[in-house]
Write a protein that holds these residues in place. Sequence first.
Motif, PDB file in Angstrom:
ATOM      1  N   UNK A 144      32.863  36.664  47.770  1.00 50.55           N
ATOM      2  CA  UNK A 144      33.639  36.262  46.658  1.00 50.55           C
ATOM      3  C   UNK A 144      34.093  37.433  46.043  1.00 50.55           C
ATOM      4  N   UNK A 145      35.033  37.122  45.160  1.00 52.92           N
ATOM      5  CA  UNK A 145      35.662  38.355  44.151  1.00 52.92           C
ATOM      6  C   UNK A 145      36.116  37.695  42.865  1.00 52.92           C
ATOM      7  N   UNK A 146      35.855  38.356  41.681  1.00 53.10           N
ATOM      8  CA  UNK A 146      36.349  38.039  40.703  1.00 53.10           C
ATOM      9  C   UNK A 146      36.691  38.784  39.713  1.00 53.10           C
ATOM     10  N   UNK A 147      37.740  38.299  38.638  1.00 50.93           N
ATOM     11  CA  UNK A 147      38.237  39.126  37.789  1.00 50.93           C
ATOM     12  C   UNK A 147      38.162  38.536  36.388  1.00 50.93           C
ATOM     13  N   UNK A 148      37.430  39.107  35.444  1.00 49.03           N
ATOM     14  CA  UNK A 148      37.454  38.709  34.118  1.00 49.03           C
ATOM     15  C   UNK A 148      38.130  39.196  33.070  1.00 49.03           C
ATOM     16  N   UNK A 149      39.312  38.490  32.516  1.00 52.16           N
ATOM     17  CA  UNK A 149      40.133  39.278  31.719  1.00 52.16           C
ATOM     18  C   UNK A 149      39.873  38.671  30.202  1.00 52.16           C
ATOM     19  N   UNK A 150      39.520  39.577  29.123  1.00 47.03           N
ATOM     20  CA  UNK A 150      39.328  39.344  27.845  1.00 47.03           C
ATOM     21  C   UNK A 150      40.930  39.678  27.149  1.00 47.03           C
ATOM     22  N   UNK A 151      41.204  38.655  26.125  1.00 50.56           N
ATOM     23  CA  UNK A 151      42.142  38.753  25.224  1.00 50.56           C
ATOM     24  C   UNK A 151      41.723  38.853  23.881  1.00 50.56           C
ATOM     25  N   UNK A 152      40.918  40.060  23.259  1.00 54.19           N
ATOM     26  CA  UNK A 152      40.383  40.043  22.052  1.00 54.19           C
ATOM     27  C   UNK A 152      38.940  39.338  22.086  1.00 54.19           C
ATOM     28  N   UNK A 153      38.624  38.563  20.961  1.00 56.16           N
ATOM     29  CA  UNK A 153      37.333  38.097  20.858  1.00 56.16           C
ATOM     30  C   UNK A 153      37.700  36.623  21.212  1.00 56.16           C
ATOM     31  N   UNK A 154      38.839  36.132  21.267  1.00 56.08           N
ATOM     32  CA  UNK A 154      39.118  34.809  21.017  1.00 56.08           C
ATOM     33  C   UNK A 154      39.394  33.814  22.408  1.00 56.08           C
ATOM     34  N   UNK A 155      40.047  34.782  23.369  1.00 56.38           N
ATOM     35  CA  UNK A 155      40.811  34.075  24.641  1.00 56.38           C
ATOM     36  C   UNK A 155      40.000  34.907  25.920  1.00 56.38           C
ATOM     37  N   UNK A 156      40.014  34.073  26.822  1.00 55.76           N
ATOM     38  CA  UNK A 156      39.348  35.043  27.935  1.00 55.76           C
ATOM     39  C   UNK A 156      39.927  34.124  29.256  1.00 55.76           C
TER      40      UNK A 156
END
Length: 465
Positions: free
Chosen positions: A103-115
């Motif tokens: 498995x391979x994952x990517x976790x993208x955070x857009x500030x504190x509210x969105x992900x």
Amino acid sequence: MLPLQTISAYLRKLTFAVLLFNLLPHFSMAQAYKLLRFEENYSNLADSTRHGYQKLKYTPLTSDGKLWLSVGGEARLEYVDFNNEDWGRQSLGHNNFLLQRYSLHADMHFGDRFRLFTQFRSALQHGRKNGSRQIDEDQLNVQNLFLDATVFKQSDKSVLLRLGRQELDYGSGRLISVGEGPNARRYFTGAKAVYNSSNINVEAFAMMADTIRPGIFDNKPSKQVNLWGAYSRIIIPKQANLDLYYVGIYRDRSVFEEGIAAETRHTVGARVWKYGGGFIYNLEGAYQFGSFGQGNIAAWTASVDIGYLFENTVFKPSINLRNDYISGDKQAGDGNLGTFNPIYPKGGYFGFSPQIGPVNLIDIHPYATFDLLSKLKMQVDVVFNWRHSLQDGVYRPSGSFNLSGSASHKRYIGTAYLANFTYAASKQLSLVTGIQYFKTGAFIEDIIRTPKNGIFFNSRIAFKF
């Protein structure tokens, strides 16, 4: 039997994984990996000097750091050796095979509210005589793909909305588990709302479960909500933990000894539990109602698991005793259904690779754990199994129907003896090896013409980053 060259290739992969681990620098991380990888949070690395691996776990994509990315994955290889699966009923004899999971994952955070969280997985099987099961093979698929929006956040309280494909795992795994033991983990597609505070967590969800197929991006979507409910966890400081839940399911074709029909089932339950600090316990009960074809459902389960952890003793042993009562159908052929449905249960709820599922069952299950070394743990189990109802049969660990039982007046299914060893070389690399011997009881010997005792062995290496 698998050819020697195949087993040799498998061993080479294990060696390569170990060498890779030894070569990668800066693998020191403060937190352990989670069962659900999207529950990991590496935002604390924002204010630290990052090197090597830490840069992979936290990569700022803008100068202000509000947009950042975390990447991770897993490689898992497993050798399985099963002798007399299903107590010799399938006449397979010796059945050994290889399982691989990546498995391979990517976790993208857009500030504190969105992900945005994305995870691909590949589950492969080679050499199993009777072919792949749904839990064995799914060559390439999207395991997780969801968007999080934190719509409320104040002090220690927050409300989060999650939309998309996602894994679910609740409580002890009695009803909804991600299925970590099998090769292909479960996932669902739908929406979830989560309320979090310092002592309370509540999750409400409405999901669709796909049908797993072995190929590439070929899983069949259900196109209708067939799993819904709410699960809450309440922490009582210095006392205990309380879980309260409701789970509903719809299946247009369910198979029990009572027959095959559409099933709408509702489950209400509670769990009180405490781990650590000497005395440990896990008490759980649930009641189910609904409809099965033209008949009614009335089923239940109750479980007691108590023990003691000797934290200040050599080997830090824990000694536990479990006792489960799980209802079966009261009267075969009457149209109503008393068989408990575990829905999406944890595969290893009664020890690793069990042959009996949590349906129509009474079990007594003493077990003990030992820290043989700082990184080596051992668990030994003995599980005594009886049918709860003589009007119902035996079911598989997934909850699916296996052996009809209404024609037999024998209750005892058999005894499982298990030993399991876990070596955690580091947070990234672990090795698990286990063996199980199943001694058939009077019921199996009554139903199967030439019953045989079963022996199961597996060895698994997992590498996470």
